[in-house]
Design an enzyme around this catalytic site. Sequence first.
Site, PDB file in Angstrom:
ATOM      1  N   ALA A  59       0.610  -1.085   0.018  1.00 30.41           N
ATOM      2  CA  ALA A  59       0.017   0.030  -0.015  1.00 30.41           C
ATOM      3  C   ALA A  59       0.855   1.364   0.094  1.00 30.41           C
ATOM      4  CB  ALA A  59      -0.824  -0.060   1.227  1.00 30.41           C
ATOM      5  N   ILE A  60       1.956   1.186  -0.856  1.00 31.47           N
ATOM      6  CA  ILE A  60       2.831   2.352  -0.795  1.00 31.47           C
ATOM      7  C   ILE A  60       2.686   2.977  -2.205  1.00 31.47           C
ATOM      8  CG2 ILE A  60       5.101   3.325  -0.871  1.00 31.47           C
ATOM      9  CD1 ILE A  60       5.848   0.932   1.074  1.00 31.47           C
ATOM     10  N   HIS A  62       4.534   4.885  -4.691  1.00 32.35           N
ATOM     11  CA  HIS A  62       5.991   4.943  -4.869  1.00 32.35           C
ATOM     12  C   HIS A  62       6.160   6.318  -5.744  1.00 32.35           C
ATOM     13  CE1 HIS A  62       7.081   1.141  -3.006  1.00 32.35           C
ATOM     14  NE2 HIS A  62       6.116   0.400  -4.039  1.00 32.35           N
ATOM     15  N   VAL A 185     -13.052 -15.801 -17.861  1.00 30.95           N
ATOM     16  CA  VAL A 185     -13.327 -16.198 -19.261  1.00 30.95           C
ATOM     17  C   VAL A 185     -12.179 -16.773 -19.815  1.00 30.95           C
ATOM     18  CG1 VAL A 185     -14.516 -13.684 -19.490  1.00 30.95           C
ATOM     19  CG2 VAL A 185     -11.952 -13.855 -19.771  1.00 30.95           C
ATOM     20  N   ARG A 323       3.137 -11.387  -6.221  1.00 35.81           N
ATOM     21  CA  ARG A 323       3.658 -10.414  -7.268  1.00 35.81           C
ATOM     22  C   ARG A 323       3.865 -11.230  -8.814  1.00 35.81           C
ATOM     23  NH1 ARG A 323       6.883 -10.632  -3.099  1.00 35.81           N
ATOM     24  NH2 ARG A 323       7.495  -8.735  -1.839  1.00 35.81           N
ATOM     25  N   CYS A 412     -18.396  -1.966  15.014  1.00 40.26           N
ATOM     26  CA  CYS A 412     -16.981  -2.575  14.940  1.00 40.26           C
ATOM     27  C   CYS A 412     -16.179  -1.704  15.947  1.00 40.26           C
ATOM     28  CB  CYS A 412     -16.442  -2.939  13.648  1.00 40.26           C
ATOM     29  SG  CYS A 412     -14.562  -2.975  13.515  1.00 40.26           S
TER      30      CYS A 412
HETATM   31  C1  FAD Z   1       3.486  -8.109  -1.537  1.00 41.16           C
HETATM   32  C2  FAD Z   1       3.151  -7.194  -2.382  1.00 41.16           C
HETATM   33  C3  FAD Z   1       3.520  -5.955  -2.070  1.00 41.16           C
HETATM   34  C4  FAD Z   1       3.248  -4.845  -3.217  1.00 41.16           C
HETATM   35  N1  FAD Z   1       3.495  -3.455  -2.768  1.00 41.16           N
HETATM   36  C5  FAD Z   1       3.230  -2.387  -3.593  1.00 41.16           C
HETATM   37  C6  FAD Z   1       3.246  -1.360  -3.272  1.00 41.16           C
HETATM   38  O1  FAD Z   1       3.726  -0.834  -2.155  1.00 41.16           O
HETATM   39  N2  FAD Z   1       2.877   0.031  -4.040  1.00 41.16           N
HETATM   40  C7  FAD Z   1       2.462  -0.648  -5.348  1.00 41.16           C
HETATM   41  O2  FAD Z   1       2.200   0.278  -6.089  1.00 41.16           O
HETATM   42  N3  FAD Z   1       2.255  -2.077  -5.618  1.00 41.16           N
HETATM   43  C8  FAD Z   1       2.622  -2.896  -4.919  1.00 41.16           C
HETATM   44  N4  FAD Z   1       2.279  -4.401  -5.055  1.00 41.16           N
HETATM   45  C9  FAD Z   1       2.237  -4.543  -6.588  1.00 41.16           C
HETATM   46  C10 FAD Z   1       0.472  -4.387  -6.855  1.00 41.16           C
HETATM   47  O3  FAD Z   1      -0.114  -4.977  -5.746  1.00 41.16           O
HETATM   48  C11 FAD Z   1       0.430  -5.140  -8.283  1.00 41.16           C
HETATM   49  O4  FAD Z   1       1.202  -4.421  -9.093  1.00 41.16           O
HETATM   50  C12 FAD Z   1      -1.136  -4.662  -8.376  1.00 41.16           C
HETATM   51  O5  FAD Z   1      -2.055  -4.976  -7.633  1.00 41.16           O
HETATM   52  C13 FAD Z   1      -1.406  -5.763  -9.863  1.00 41.16           C
HETATM   53  O6  FAD Z   1      -2.720  -5.262 -10.075  1.00 41.16           O
HETATM   54  P1  FAD Z   1      -3.465  -6.074 -11.455  1.00 41.16           P
HETATM   55  O7  FAD Z   1      -4.744  -5.581 -11.538  1.00 41.16           O
HETATM   56  O8  FAD Z   1      -2.646  -6.330 -12.389  1.00 41.16           O
HETATM   57  O9  FAD Z   1      -3.700  -7.739 -10.788  1.00 41.16           O
HETATM   58  P2  FAD Z   1      -4.522  -8.259  -9.670  1.00 41.16           P
HETATM   59  O10 FAD Z   1      -5.177  -7.463  -8.900  1.00 41.16           O
HETATM   60  O11 FAD Z   1      -4.200  -9.537  -9.366  1.00 41.16           O
HETATM   61  O12 FAD Z   1      -6.005  -8.292 -10.622  1.00 41.16           O
HETATM   62  C14 FAD Z   1      -6.145  -9.262 -11.545  1.00 41.16           C
HETATM   63  C15 FAD Z   1      -7.428  -9.917 -11.649  1.00 41.16           C
HETATM   64  O13 FAD Z   1      -7.714 -10.528 -12.896  1.00 41.16           O
HETATM   65  C16 FAD Z   1      -8.672 -11.684 -12.682  1.00 41.16           C
HETATM   66  N5  FAD Z   1      -8.485 -12.724 -13.460  1.00 41.16           N
HETATM   67  C17 FAD Z   1      -7.364 -13.500 -13.761  1.00 41.16           C
HETATM   68  N6  FAD Z   1      -7.674 -14.356 -15.026  1.00 41.16           N
HETATM   69  C18 FAD Z   1      -9.038 -14.019 -15.237  1.00 41.16           C
HETATM   70  C19 FAD Z   1      -9.667 -14.723 -16.191  1.00 41.16           C
HETATM   71  N7  FAD Z   1      -9.450 -15.442 -17.019  1.00 41.16           N
HETATM   72  N8  FAD Z   1     -11.204 -13.925 -16.250  1.00 41.16           N
HETATM   73  C20 FAD Z   1     -11.394 -13.108 -15.700  1.00 41.16           C
HETATM   74  N9  FAD Z   1     -10.663 -12.581 -14.645  1.00 41.16           N
HETATM   75  C21 FAD Z   1      -9.526 -13.013 -14.334  1.00 41.16           C
HETATM   76  C22 FAD Z   1      -8.213 -12.026 -11.139  1.00 41.16           C
HETATM   77  O14 FAD Z   1      -9.308 -12.807 -10.582  1.00 41.16           O
HETATM   78  C23 FAD Z   1      -7.807 -10.776 -10.630  1.00 41.16           C
HETATM   79  O15 FAD Z   1      -8.930 -10.103  -9.839  1.00 41.16           O
HETATM   80  C24 FAD Z   1       2.764  -5.120  -4.225  1.00 41.16           C
HETATM   81  C25 FAD Z   1       2.487  -6.521  -4.599  1.00 41.16           C
HETATM   82  C26 FAD Z   1       2.746  -7.736  -3.777  1.00 41.16           C
HETATM   83  C27 FAD Z   1       2.464  -8.823  -3.966  1.00 41.16           C
END
Ligand code: FAD
Lengths: 467, 409
Positions: A59-60, A62, A185, A323, A412
């Site tokens: 939750a940073i 950056h 999907v 990640r 809560c």
């Molecule tokens: C430990 C950790 C610490 C982090 N700290 C930071 C931070 O401090 N600051 C920062 O900016 N970022 C941080 N990140 C990174 C950040 O959380 C991610 O880059 C970001 O959440 C990625 O988002 P996304 O939408 O790509 O992926 P996701 O949130 O994973 O979303 C992808 C979505 O796609 C859906 N999906 C997948 N396949 C299908 C399908 N076939 N059909 C329909 N839906 C599907 C999934 O269910 C999911 O909901 C961190 C990550 C981790 C793991």
Amino acid sequence: MTVTVSGPLPAEPYDVVVVGAGVVGCAIARRLAHHPALRVALVEALDDVGQGTSKANTAILHTGFDAVPGSLEARLVREGARLLATYATESGIPVERVGALLVAWDEEQLAALPRLAEKAARNAYHDTRLLGPADLYAREPHLGPGALGALHVPGESIICPWTTTLAYATQAVRAGVDLHLNTPVEPAGRHDGVHRLTTPRGPLHARRLVNAAGLHADTLDRGLGLDDFTVTPRRGQLVVHDKFARALVRHILLPVPTALGKGVLVAPTVYGNVLLGPTAENLDDKDATESTAEGLRALREQGRRILPALLDEEVTAVYAGLRAATEHDDYRIRAHPELGSVTVGGIRSTGLTASLAIAAHVTALLAETGLDLGAERPPDPVRMPNLGEAFPRPHQQPERVAADPEYGVLVCHCERVSRGEIRDALASTIPPRSPEGLRRRTRARSGRCGGFHCGAAVRALFEEAGG
Amino acid sequence: MSREVDVLVVGAGPAGLVAASRLAAAGAHVEVLEREQWPGGVPRHCAHRGFGAWPHALTGPDHARRLTEAAARAGADVRTGVTALDWTGDLALATVGPGGAETLAARAVILATGARERPRAARLVPGTRPAGVHTTGELQQAVHLYGQHIGTRAVIVGAEAVSHAAADTVRAAGAEVVALVTDLPRAPAAAARTLDARLRHRTPVLTGTSVTELLGRGRLSGVRVRHRDGRTATLPCDTVVFTGDFVPEHELARRGALTLAPGTRGPAVDGALRTSRPGVFAAGSVLHAVESAATAAREGAHAAGAVRDWLAADRSRAAHWPTGVPLVTAPPLLRITPDRVTPADRLPYLLRTAIPLSRPVLYVTQDGRPLHRARLPLTVAAPHRPLTLTARWTHRVDPAGGPVHVTIA
Ligand SMILES: Cc1cc2nc3c(=O)[nH]c(=O)nc-3n(C[C@H](O)[C@H](O)[C@H](O)COP(=O)(O)OP(=O)(O)OC[C@H]3O[C@@H](n4cnc5c(N)ncnc54)[C@H](O)[C@@H]3O)c2cc1C
Ligand SMILES: Cc1cc2nc3c(=O)[nH]c(=O)nc-3n(C[C@H](O)[C@H](O)[C@H](O)COP(=O)(O)OP(=O)(O)OC[C@H]3O[C@@H](n4cnc5c(N)ncnc54)[C@H](O)[C@@H]3O)c2cc1C
């Protein structure tokens, strides 16, 4: 406004289907909602937005000071941070510019600090400052003994990841984007420029496809006949400490990356807790979000060194996020005009920060695939309920309680969530489908008692609302 | 808005209600703040009997009702749905409720905020984060106050009295108890209770066994356990209840920067239940999580007497708020309450031991000087059960001397 969780999907092809309602997919949907002529669907496998990696990070917000200079990630993080800071203020997303300290615990780390300051400058971040031990301990009196100095990065901020994702999705849905939850999907071919997607709820059609599937972006790509990268989940376990710990730390305490790897960070949260983590474990299983005894032991050992008093406070939650790491160093964001799709892959550890900039970039790529975006009209602004401690909560606003006594009735107690806030969340544009979803919208049940006092009462309110 | 009353009581559990009844009966203007919608505290959701004096033991809700009625009859103003949020002065609290925000000042404050069980996260049990993970407090409310469906097969973590209460609640909800699991080498509940579980309910009580991991996505599918001899097993279940391991609900005490007792993490008090801040008293589970409701009620009554003395005294004199000397224990004794002592103290002390002790003898000393020696009337003092020590020796304490030590031989 259309949010569905079951039943058949519209038969008409959408202009754009965004697959994956994480912070990235939601940001893209929101950006596409600036073009009212487009028919857009945001499609998510799970029963809520932001239930993948987007709900479980550090939750940073950056600054991008330590990104690889010249990379796409560096640019999108830098731009995204600025965009999101502004958007957060407009939309009521809690954000606090607490600043970060990269703390050096040995000579090697101390020697690395000037290099990190130079790297920051190459990333157009010029506000870093080296601190000696006296300055450092004056800023962080509870820091464990033995720190030699630090690099101060005043722009690093903390933000609410849940509200961010929800704000994007809410704004998108209100501006006409269809959100289909419970809809995993699979690509099933393309005819006459229209993708056919199969789902358990029947077929779905799209002229353009945006793959924002996070950990599963490689699988989805393969379904389209692409083989650009492989996602290796890298688990990060995190420990959340009781609000009593918040007074122990003022900045985000970052480790100094060295050849021996990355250490762990200690960071305040906008909810008033203190995070310790994350671990970094390469795994095969894209569902392996469990915590482990070894992980927790290692984190606590490091936490004891960084902030000894932290270990005396209760742990209020343990979670893990994955990640979406790939074999490439940078984001994998590619347009495939011949396939009518854009892949948004490898958004590893900065996707929350970069989300708004990724969305703008992806929208431009979609236009390059020949999509006519039509006229642009910004969607109506959203105002999200405040979950942050640095801003007034409803029960702290006498005029709000006077106008609506439900904001004075706390359900809560640890997190001081009122019945009014729970009622509002249950009646919101994208209502929660589980007590966990309600928790991410209100904080209800995420406190130190873990539901001892309020769990049953919160569940009753959720079930009364037909949940 | 702000108002002033004689005495503010925070928490309408047994301790707060009894204190309020006594003080109101003596003519004080007493207001009790209770953040839940109903007064009564924890007994409100304890459907089992075991409250009040044996053999006329009442169910928890009956007990809660009687205490509430008594407080109302005595003239105490019990206000539900009102949370004491924080201090705005030495003896003033910010509150919020459906009627809005209000600051309440008083001549004395009694903290009777109770305790909670430590949930799964605080115990650092690794694994997934599925639904179906509870504490006894949540389970009892779900079943007895809201009639909610719980799972079908539950593992109970703990094997003390409260764990059996949780097991009874699971059975009352029509579900099966898979096992009670404790890492102690011997089941800490009364032998009859453990035997009853084993024989009548055919529920295994697994001793020397710890829960090492929770399994299942979405819903709990099982818990991994490990015996101290190294054997591991998976107990399939859809519900797990973490019982006992109580901690004081000490938020207001900490927000007020009251001194905490190291052994309990509740506010430090002397035998008159005075905390470190003049005019602030504490009683019940917030002092020692957790003893019986009768103990909490007794302390409430005791605090009421001390509050009356305080209200009657000339409060400009520091002598009316003696600080006492610390009362300290050493292993295997875990804690003692009260944990400060003045020569005038009369309230018996409550102790807990980490290990079973046979025919224990307690020694009380100050600066090497013996003050008291007590052979306890127990053949075995068991963990998770109270040990008591009289206060008949406190007049020998030198208020200017060093800490008083309580040790075991
Ligand atoms: C430990 C950790 C610490 C982090 N700290 C930071 C931070 O401090 N600051 C920062 O900016 N970022 C941080 N990140 C990174 C950040 O959380 C991610 O880059 C970001 O959440 C990625 O988002 P996304 O939408 O790509 O992926 P996701 O949130 O994973 O979303 C992808 C979505 O796609 C859906 N999906 C997948 N396949 C299908 C399908 N076939 N059909 C329909 N839906 C599907 C999934 O269910 C999911 O909901 C961190 C990550 C981790 C793991
Ligand atoms: C599951 C379980 C089973 C038990 N079984 C038995 C039994 O069979 N027999 C027995 O004798 N004892 C039993 N006990 C113990 C007994 O319940 C306690 O000893 C007793 O309730 C303690 O009373 P109390 O007044 O100190 O605290 P509580 O009963 O916990 O009451 C504290 C009250 O303070 C309120 N409060 C806290 N903070 C605030 C605030 N800031 N503002 C406003 N209000 C606040 C709370 O809402 C609560 O109502 C059991 C306990 C548990 C948890």
